[in-house]
Design a protein around this motif. Structure first.
Motif, mmCIF file in Angstrom:
data_model
loop_
_atom_site.group_PDB
_atom_site.id
_atom_site.type_symbol
_atom_site.label_atom_id
_atom_site.label_comp_id
_atom_site.label_asym_id
_atom_site.label_seq_id
_atom_site.Cartn_x
_atom_site.Cartn_y
_atom_site.Cartn_z
ATOM 1 N N ILE A 60 44.960 32.105 27.773
ATOM 2 C CA ILE A 60 45.333 32.885 28.948
ATOM 3 C C ILE A 60 46.570 33.678 28.557
ATOM 4 O O ILE A 60 47.548 33.105 28.056
ATOM 5 C CB ILE A 60 45.656 31.982 30.153
ATOM 6 N N HIS A 114 43.611 39.960 23.419
ATOM 7 C CA HIS A 114 42.602 38.923 23.177
ATOM 8 C C HIS A 114 41.731 39.269 21.967
ATOM 9 O O HIS A 114 41.630 40.436 21.577
ATOM 10 C CB HIS A 114 41.717 38.740 24.414
ATOM 11 N N ALA A 174 43.286 27.768 37.074
ATOM 12 C CA ALA A 174 42.209 28.172 36.174
ATOM 13 C C ALA A 174 41.053 27.201 36.305
ATOM 14 O O ALA A 174 41.234 25.989 36.139
ATOM 15 C CB ALA A 174 42.701 28.203 34.735
ATOM 16 N N LEU A 187 40.469 32.753 36.958
ATOM 17 C CA LEU A 187 41.892 32.604 37.246
ATOM 18 C C LEU A 187 42.200 33.049 38.668
ATOM 19 O O LEU A 187 41.562 33.952 39.192
ATOM 20 C CB LEU A 187 42.729 33.475 36.301
ATOM 21 N N SER A 222 45.224 37.231 32.166
ATOM 22 C CA SER A 222 43.835 37.432 31.740
ATOM 23 C C SER A 222 43.398 36.221 30.934
ATOM 24 O O SER A 222 44.188 35.635 30.191
ATOM 25 C CB SER A 222 43.701 38.707 30.901
ATOM 26 N N ALA A 223 42.133 35.846 31.102
ATOM 27 C CA ALA A 223 41.561 34.719 30.374
ATOM 28 C C ALA A 223 40.382 35.203 29.555
ATOM 29 O O ALA A 223 39.601 36.054 30.004
ATOM 30 C CB ALA A 223 41.106 33.628 31.342
ATOM 31 N N SER A 224 40.249 34.625 28.368
ATOM 32 C CA SER A 224 39.213 35.058 27.442
ATOM 33 C C SER A 224 38.476 33.860 26.863
ATOM 34 O O SER A 224 38.988 32.735 26.867
ATOM 35 C CB SER A 224 39.862 35.863 26.302
ATOM 36 N N VAL A 234 38.533 27.877 30.393
ATOM 37 C CA VAL A 234 38.923 28.795 31.464
ATOM 38 C C VAL A 234 37.768 29.744 31.743
ATOM 39 O O VAL A 234 37.280 30.424 30.845
ATOM 40 C CB VAL A 234 40.174 29.624 31.087
#
Length: 323
Positions: free
Chosen positions: A84, A59, A119, A108, A77-79, A105
């Motif tokens: 994602i 990310h 999400a 999650l 993983s989401a940022s 997002v």
């Protein structure tokens, strides 16, 4: 029941830790912990030691949520970089990159069957669902405004979706919003069912009970300082618990369903006995707000015990034994 502090990793990341999730054990690996940070990385930990196994640098902005697939082999993983990243836990190789426009997002969660990734969609006020076979977007569940509430001013998006949780059977999803409401959806029909009300401030964390007889029970943590316990199907508030002196940022339930743990901006982790409906322990190992608490699976050596992890703005990762 009690929490016994085991170990803490100082400077586990180079900046604030915002999220944590357990990776289930596989044939090759014991249960591991994922952490995500404002330093733009995801890290994988073996609680034995504790030992850092991998650093994931996929990310380009802070990581706000991590989630592990029930198989223990993949994670996501989401940022706030609007992506994602789905990756192989063992090799760190990217499996898929899912694009979500800015602030779409915030949290999650894989469903219990492992077929769908949900999400909580931030400013879109929705929950987006991706299938885990082809990583295609299969549904968008829009959060409606509660009846009787005026449309918010354009300058403030009160419908911002913050948190998401799957029911144990995977048939329903709960979504917590900035305005304090919780929306319940029927997943198969992609249909909004009803709101759960009672919080007056943002709902940052949701989790369904792990106890077999309590699969309708939903726990929520809110900036109003309260933890609510709902019957999510009957739309009823079972009880409300309070004790933190500031925002409650995270809630998780023990594997046996007998206790919950909470993390707060008052810098504490609290253990709550659900029969007593009260906090039985206050842990003060952190020096800044606690963004996430996460119970691990039952220990192989003692199925009545498990580990709890907590992460904080103080860059510290702490482990405790729950028994």
């Amino acid at each position: 029941m009690k929490l016994a502090p085991l170990s803490s990793v100082q400077n586990a990341h180079d900046d604030s830790l915002w999220t944590a999730a357990w990776v289930p054990a596989t044939e090759d690996s014991p249960p591991l912990l994922l952490t995500g940070s404002l330093d733009e990385t995801v890290r994988l930990w073996n609680p034995e030691g504790p030992e850092k196994l991998l650093t994931n640098t996929g990310h380009c902005l802070g990581v706000v949520s991590v989630a592990a697939h029930p198989s223990g082999r993949i994670a996501a993983s989401a940022s706030i970089d609007s992506f994602i990243r789905v990756f192989d836990v063992a090799t760190n190789n990217t499996i898929a990159t899912l694009e979500a426009p800015p602030s779409e997002v915030w949290q999650l969660q894989f469903n219990p069957q492992g077929t769908t990734l949900a999400a909580a969609g931030g400013g879109s006020a929705s929950v987006k669902l991706w299938d885990t076979a082809e990583w295609q977007l299969i549904a968008t569940l829009s959060v409606p405004r509660p009846e009787g509430l005026k449309p918010p001013e354009k300058s403030s998006n009160k419908k911002f979706a913050l948190s998401v949780a799957w029911s144990p059977d995977g048939r329903q999803i709960g979504c917590g919003s900035m305005d304090g409401t919780i929306s319940i959806f029927d997943v198969a029909r992609a249909k909004f069912l009803h709101h759960l009300e009672g919080h007056s401030m943002p709902v940052r964390s949701l989790v369904y009970s792990s106890a077999p007889l309590d699969s309708r029970v939903l726990f929520s943590a809110s900036d109003d300082g309260h933890i609510h316990v709902y019957d999510a199907e009957r739309k009823s508030l079972i009880t409300s618990m309070s004790g933190h002196s500031s925002w409650v940022l995270s809630v998780d339930v023990s594997p046996d369903g007998a206790a919950i743990a909470t993390g707060s901006s008052d810098k504490t982790v609290r253990l709550w006995d659900l029969k007593m409906r009260a906090a039985t322990q206050i842990l003060t190992s952190h020096t800044d707000q606690v963004w996430a608490v996460a119970f691990g699976p039952p220990l192989r050596t003692d199925i009545r015990s498990c580990l709890l992890a907590s992460v904080s703005d103080d860059k510290c990762l702490s482990f405790y034994k729950f028994s």
